[in-house]
Design a protein around this motif. Structure first.
Motif, short mmCIF file in Angstrom:
data_model
loop_
_atom_site.label_atom_id
_atom_site.label_comp_id
_atom_site.label_asym_id
_atom_site.label_seq_id
_atom_site.Cartn_x
_atom_site.Cartn_y
_atom_site.Cartn_z
N LEU A 141 1.05 -1.44 -0.24
CA LEU A 141 0.19 0.10 0.24
C LEU A 141 0.98 1.26 0.22
O LEU A 141 0.65 2.54 -0.64
CB LEU A 141 -1.21 -0.23 1.32
N LYS A 142 2.03 0.88 0.33
CA LYS A 142 2.20 2.51 0.85
C LYS A 142 3.24 2.66 -0.78
O LYS A 142 3.71 3.96 -1.33
CB LYS A 142 3.38 1.94 1.79
N ASP A 143 3.57 1.26 -1.78
CA ASP A 143 4.19 1.79 -2.80
C ASP A 143 3.46 2.30 -4.03
O ASP A 143 3.68 1.37 -5.21
CB ASP A 143 5.81 0.95 -2.95
N LEU A 144 2.09 1.97 -3.53
CA LEU A 144 0.62 2.20 -4.79
C LEU A 144 1.91 3.73 -5.83
O LEU A 144 2.27 4.78 -4.89
CB LEU A 144 0.00 2.55 -3.96
N PRO A 145 1.14 3.40 -6.70
CA PRO A 145 2.10 4.75 -7.73
C PRO A 145 0.84 6.26 -7.33
O PRO A 145 -0.24 6.20 -6.70
CB PRO A 145 1.67 4.09 -9.09
N GLY A 146 2.04 6.93 -6.94
CA GLY A 146 1.51 8.44 -6.83
C GLY A 146 1.61 8.67 -5.51
O GLY A 146 0.95 9.67 -4.77
N GLY A 147 2.16 7.03 -4.53
CA GLY A 147 1.67 7.28 -3.57
C GLY A 147 0.64 7.74 -2.35
O GLY A 147 0.24 8.46 -1.45
N PRO A 148 -1.19 7.07 -2.79
CA PRO A 148 -2.02 8.01 -2.17
C PRO A 148 -2.19 7.98 -0.97
O PRO A 148 -3.09 8.19 0.02
CB PRO A 148 -2.87 7.23 -3.36
N LEU A 149 -1.58 6.10 -0.52
CA LEU A 149 -1.99 6.30 1.29
C LEU A 149 -0.84 5.93 2.10
O LEU A 149 0.56 6.07 2.16
CB LEU A 149 -2.36 4.64 1.22
N ASP A 150 -0.66 6.31 3.41
CA ASP A 150 -0.08 6.87 4.01
C ASP A 150 -0.32 5.47 5.38
O ASP A 150 -1.50 5.84 6.75
CB ASP A 150 -0.17 8.08 4.50
N PRO A 151 -0.38 4.04 5.11
CA PRO A 151 -0.28 2.89 5.86
C PRO A 151 -0.11 2.93 7.14
O PRO A 151 1.16 2.92 7.16
CB PRO A 151 -0.42 1.73 5.09
N ARG A 152 -0.56 2.52 8.22
CA ARG A 152 0.30 1.87 9.64
C ARG A 152 -0.62 1.06 9.59
O ARG A 152 -1.90 1.14 9.81
CB ARG A 152 -0.09 3.28 10.45
N ALA A 153 -0.27 0.18 10.62
CA ALA A 153 -0.99 -1.31 11.24
C ALA A 153 -1.53 -0.92 12.46
O ALA A 153 -1.46 0.51 13.50
CB ALA A 153 -0.06 -2.01 11.34
N VAL A 154 -2.73 -1.22 12.50
CA VAL A 154 -4.12 -1.17 13.63
C VAL A 154 -4.01 -1.81 14.50
O VAL A 154 -4.47 -3.18 13.30
CB VAL A 154 -5.19 -0.45 13.16
N SER A 155 -4.48 -2.32 15.53
CA SER A 155 -4.51 -4.42 16.09
C SER A 155 -6.04 -4.83 15.98
O SER A 155 -5.82 -5.48 15.25
CB SER A 155 -4.27 -3.57 17.63
N ASP A 156 -6.75 -3.78 15.75
CA ASP A 156 -8.20 -4.21 15.52
C ASP A 156 -9.43 -4.20 14.82
O ASP A 156 -8.97 -2.50 14.41
CB ASP A 156 -8.79 -5.40 17.10
N ALA A 157 -9.93 -3.75 13.74
CA ALA A 157 -11.01 -3.35 13.46
C ALA A 157 -11.91 -2.39 14.45
O ALA A 157 -12.19 -0.70 14.08
CB ALA A 157 -12.39 -4.16 12.87
N ALA A 158 -12.11 -2.67 15.75
CA ALA A 158 -13.10 -1.54 16.85
C ALA A 158 -11.55 -0.63 17.31
O ALA A 158 -12.26 1.17 16.64
CB ALA A 158 -12.96 -2.17 18.13
N THR A 159 -10.05 -0.46 16.80
CA THR A 159 -9.77 0.50 17.51
C THR A 159 -9.68 1.43 15.70
O THR A 159 -9.55 2.48 15.42
CB THR A 159 -8.13 -0.23 17.25
N ALA A 160 -9.41 0.41 14.65
CA ALA A 160 -9.82 1.16 13.86
C ALA A 160 -10.78 2.05 13.40
O ALA A 160 -10.66 3.27 12.88
CB ALA A 160 -9.88 0.18 11.86
#
Length: 349
Positions: free
Chosen positions: A63-82
């Motif tokens: 996701l970080k390396d997608l063309p154009g850099g659309p996303l700044d992804p970071r790991a999240v522990s679970d769906a509720a936290t997200a």
């Protein structure tokens, strides 16, 4: 009288300079709006990823390396936290990878900007298709059905800003573009405060009870409106105190030309070019739009910073306005009564 003399009488040097200034504002208006809005695309959007540990690192890199850099992804522990991070406005969306099926979930928040929510869904859908997976979209902070594309908060704040600098301009030019004395400046500040309260409540009434365009706290929006109107009005009065009638143009430059296209209204901040993304949160339209959306759709979260921005503009504008009035030497014409003349006329300031 020659034609050249007629031109000099019709257009004074001062008028010519003002016309040139207006032309500059016109060109800056075009450059700012077109430059900010002609090609919106997501860049470095804060985005959460909930995935099994065995694929999390690989997915984050992908996701970080997608063309154009659309996303700044970071790991999240679970769906509720997200979900909570989205509601706290820490991230704009999240991907929940299902280890037990081929259908993943993308969380978005159209209340923060429908265009961004749609863009995130399209990006993740394309990524999952390449992995032979499908995506379902879940809107955790949906915009109201009466709030098309989440634009109502932006237009509300724009209206407050316009009212602020128009009221300040009228107050200043009604008796000269500079405050003549401390009393006059204090009265103008008081009138600006009363106008701001009326404007804040009036805007909240229209956007809420009358049109039903925005949910959220009526008094929260009213208070935001009063602060927005007052901050714009006082910085306009300050600019006029410093530069005279030119201050009106400077207020337009600050609020309309720089502030509106960078406010994240038509397109949220992550979709704007770097320059406008950088200045938007520091200007009244951007700060006000962020708070209005937070009140309406995000339970009033993440508003401290933008409210401090608006408060800073209000304080600086008030202090400069009053200091300039105190420093200015009194003029005889400021307080002179109307006096009759030998010819039966009168003199006025």
């Amino acid at each position: 009288m020659t034609f050249a003399d007629e031109v000099k009488n019709a257009v004074t040097p001062r008028a010519a300079l003002l016309v040139i200034g207006v032309l500059a504002l016109q060109l800056l208006f075009i450059a700012s709006y077109v430059g900010a809005l002609h090609k919106p695309k997501p860049t470095d959007v804060p985005f959460g990823v909930v995935a099994p540990q065995r694929i999390s690192a690989r997915l984050l890199t992908e996701l970080k390396d997608l063309p154009g850099g659309p996303l700044d992804p970071r790991a999240v522990s679970d769906a509720a936290t997200a979900r909570q991070q989205i509601l706290n406005r820490g991230i704009d969306g999240a991907l929940i990878v299902s280890p037990r099926s081929t259908t993943d979930t993308v969380l978005v928040a159209s209340g923060g900007g429908a265009v961004l929510a749609e863009s995130l869904t399209k990006i993740i859908t394309k990524v999952d298709l390449s992995q032979r997976r499908t995506v379902r979209s879940v809107d955790v902070a949906p915009a109201s059905d009466e709030d098309f594309d989440g634009l109502s908060s932006f237009y509300l704040v724009v209206g407050w800003c316009v009212g602020g600098y128009l009221c300040a301009s009228i107050l200043a030019i009604s008796a000269g573009s500079r405050p003549a004395n401390r009393q006059r400046a204090t009265i103008r500040t008081g009138v600006m405060a009363l106008y701001s309260i009326a404007g804040g409540i009036g805007g909240a009434v229209i956007i809420g009870p009358i049109l039903g365009a925005l949910p959220g706290s009526f008094w929260g929006l009213s208070g935001l409106g009063a602060l927005t109107v007052f901050s714009v009005g006082m910085i306009t009065l300050a600019l006029q105190a410093l530069t005279g009638i030119v201050g009106i143009g400077l207020a337009v430059l600050l609020v309309v030309i720089a502030g509106n296209p960078s406010a994240g209204g038509a397109f949220p901040l992550p979709m704007l070019p770097d320059f406008w993304r950088a200045i938007g949160p520091a200007l009244p339209p951007g700060a006000g739009t962020w708070v209005a959306r937070s009140i309406a759709y995000f339970k009033g979260n993440a508003v401290t910073g933008p409210l401090l921005v608006l408060s800073a503009w209000a304080v600086v504008g008030t202090v400069v306005t009053l200091l300039m009035a105190m420093r200015r030497k009194p003029e005889a014409a400021d307080d002179a009564p109307l006096t009759g003349t030998a010819g039966g006329g009168s003199t006025a300031r």
